[in-house]
Design a protein around this motif. Structure first.
Motif, short mmCIF file in Angstrom:
data_model
loop_
_atom_site.label_atom_id
_atom_site.label_comp_id
_atom_site.label_asym_id
_atom_site.label_seq_id
_atom_site.Cartn_x
_atom_site.Cartn_y
_atom_site.Cartn_z
N LYS A 98 60.43 20.99 63.16
CA LYS A 98 59.40 21.85 62.59
C LYS A 98 57.99 21.34 62.86
CE LYS A 98 62.34 23.33 58.70
NZ LYS A 98 62.46 23.33 57.21
N THR A 99 57.87 20.15 63.45
CA THR A 99 56.56 19.52 63.64
C THR A 99 55.56 20.40 64.38
OG1 THR A 99 57.36 17.25 63.45
CG2 THR A 99 55.38 17.59 64.77
N PRO A 100 55.93 21.04 65.51
CA PRO A 100 54.94 21.87 66.22
C PRO A 100 54.34 22.97 65.35
CG PRO A 100 56.84 21.47 67.62
CD PRO A 100 57.20 20.98 66.24
N GLN A 101 55.19 23.66 64.56
CA GLN A 101 54.70 24.73 63.71
C GLN A 101 53.85 24.19 62.55
OE1 GLN A 101 57.98 24.48 64.71
NE2 GLN A 101 57.77 26.06 66.28
N LYS A 145 33.79 38.54 66.58
CA LYS A 145 33.14 38.75 67.88
C LYS A 145 34.12 39.29 68.92
CE LYS A 145 29.82 35.01 67.09
NZ LYS A 145 29.31 33.69 67.58
N GLY A 146 35.36 39.53 68.49
CA GLY A 146 36.35 40.08 69.41
C GLY A 146 37.19 39.05 70.12
N VAL A 147 37.01 37.76 69.79
CA VAL A 147 37.80 36.70 70.43
C VAL A 147 39.05 36.47 69.60
CG1 VAL A 147 37.84 34.30 71.18
CG2 VAL A 147 35.71 35.63 71.31
N LYS A 148 40.21 36.73 70.19
CA LYS A 148 41.47 36.56 69.48
C LYS A 148 42.46 35.72 70.31
CE LYS A 148 41.10 40.97 67.02
NZ LYS A 148 41.75 42.27 66.72
N ASP A 149 43.42 35.14 69.61
CA ASP A 149 44.49 34.37 70.24
C ASP A 149 43.94 33.24 71.11
OD1 ASP A 149 46.43 36.05 69.11
OD2 ASP A 149 46.18 37.49 70.74
N LYS A 150 42.84 32.66 70.69
CA LYS A 150 42.26 31.54 71.42
C LYS A 150 43.09 30.29 71.16
CE LYS A 150 37.96 28.86 71.82
NZ LYS A 150 38.60 27.55 71.57
N ALA A 151 43.36 29.54 72.21
CA ALA A 151 44.10 28.30 72.05
C ALA A 151 43.25 27.29 71.28
CB ALA A 151 44.49 27.73 73.41
N ILE A 152 43.89 26.49 70.45
CA ILE A 152 43.20 25.42 69.74
C ILE A 152 43.20 24.18 70.64
CG2 ILE A 152 43.27 23.87 67.76
CD1 ILE A 152 44.58 26.08 66.16
N HIS A 203 56.96 15.90 71.19
CA HIS A 203 57.61 16.90 70.35
C HIS A 203 56.76 18.15 70.18
CE1 HIS A 203 60.36 13.58 69.47
NE2 HIS A 203 61.19 14.50 69.04
N LEU A 204 55.44 18.01 70.27
CA LEU A 204 54.59 19.18 70.23
C LEU A 204 54.73 20.00 71.51
CD1 LEU A 204 51.29 17.78 68.65
CD2 LEU A 204 53.00 19.25 67.57
N PRO A 214 53.85 25.12 73.28
CA PRO A 214 54.29 26.51 73.09
C PRO A 214 53.64 27.18 71.89
CG PRO A 214 56.17 25.04 73.52
CD PRO A 214 54.98 24.17 73.26
N THR A 215 53.03 26.40 70.99
CA THR A 215 52.40 26.98 69.80
C THR A 215 50.89 27.18 69.99
OG1 THR A 215 52.18 24.75 68.86
CG2 THR A 215 54.13 26.03 68.24
N ASN A 216 50.47 27.27 71.24
CA ASN A 216 49.08 27.59 71.59
C ASN A 216 48.10 26.48 71.23
OD1 ASN A 216 47.51 29.42 73.03
ND2 ASN A 216 46.80 30.48 71.18
#
Length: 297
Positions: free
Chosen positions: A93-96, A116-123, A141-142, A166-168
């Motif tokens: 569960k670590t990645p989530q 501002k319309g920016v969505k789903d930006k990677a952290i 593991h991440l 995989p979790t952006n």
């Protein structure tokens, strides 16, 4: 303990420079600390490098730490205004969990971007910590594959690299870094106990004695059981005599340095049970207080 422990090889100074240069590219910093030594494993020089960048304190190696003390540490850090998460890096569960925690820290910034319309930006996160804090294990593991070299010794990671999960998350892996001088010698002792400083740079028997002093109060039965000692050993023997007896029990004759190595290895690998060396009341170092001051100013 009389030995003064210091360690600051050239690659650590270089790592700090690289962190400063890359700070503008990241949204948040994941600062990893060892749950067994939550204060001693915090590098005070990171405050200068990271500045006011959002930070998530990640307590690693919780599988080796005292669970109740980990909970107390989390309460303490949160009271200091720090976002904190405690985890066993190998848990599926670590990645989530860490992605969710990062999103909470960045919630205000992400909401502004959404307007501002920016969505789903990677952290984009910089992952920082002292040597042997479990950084490479966490990263693997991440990312969900072996992309970072791991090892039960400090100094495995030598250069910076970007990794995608995989979790952006986009993670900047950095080498483990210590600082030039330990003002409180307990810091050096605790780092040596848990393996953050290479054994070649310390007097192993001295650190083994520090370990026995700690275990005498914390979990004396663990030592007795592990090395098959008499129940009254703690009452009749000094720490030095205990180390000599353990050395003989292990078949190492008079080689108490070798006996000390075994005690430390057993401690680090959980053979002496879970443990947490430090508690908030111990007042080791000034890193947490500095953090709180920074947030008030």
């Amino acid at each position: 303990m009389g030995q003064i422990i210091q360690w600051y090889p050239g690659h650590m100074a270089k790592a700090f420079r690289q962190m400063r240069e890359n700070m503008k590219y990241v949204d948040i910093v994941f600062e990893l600390v060892d749950a067994r030594i939550p204060l001693s494993s915090r590098n005070p020089e990171l405050n200068q490098v990271l500045g006011d960048k959002p930070r998530l304190l990640v307590m690693t190696k919780t599988d080796l730490a005292d669970q109740e003390r980990t909970t107390e540490w989390m309460r303490y850090f949160r009271a200091q205004g720090l976002a904190v998460i405690a985890l066993d890096s190998r848990d599926h569960k670590t990645p989530q969990l860490i992605t969710k925690a990062a999103k909470l820290v960045l919630a205000e910034k992400w909401a502004a971007l959404a307007e501002k319309g920016v969505k789903d930006k990677a952290i984009r996160a910089l992952v920082a910590g002292i040597p042997n804090v479990g950084k490479s294990t966490l990263l693997n593991h991440l990312v969900m594959k072996n992309v970072a070299i791991t090892g039960d010794r400090p100094g495995v990671t030598k250069k910076l690299q970007w990794l995608k999960t995989p979790t952006n998350l986009e993670l900047l892996d950095t080498p483990g870094v210590l600082w030039p001088k330990f003002e409180d010698q307990r810091v050096g002792q605790h780092l040596a106990m848990t393996g953050a400083i290479k054994d070649q740079l310390i007097n192993v028997d001295d650190i083994a004695l520090v370990t026995l002093t700690f275990m005498r109060d914390y979990n004396p039965t663990a030592i007795l059981d592990r090395y098959h000692l008499a129940e009254d050993s703690w009452e009749t023997l000094s720490d030095v005599d205990m180390l000599l007896l353990i050395t003989k029990k292990l078949g190492f004759k008079e080689d108490y340095n070798r006996g000390g190595e075994r005690v430390l290895l057993d401690l680090r690998r959980g053979k002496l049970g879970t443990y947490t060396v430090e508690m908030p009341a111990d007042n080791i170092g000034t890193v947490v207080a500095d953090d709180a001051d920074d947030r008030r100013n």
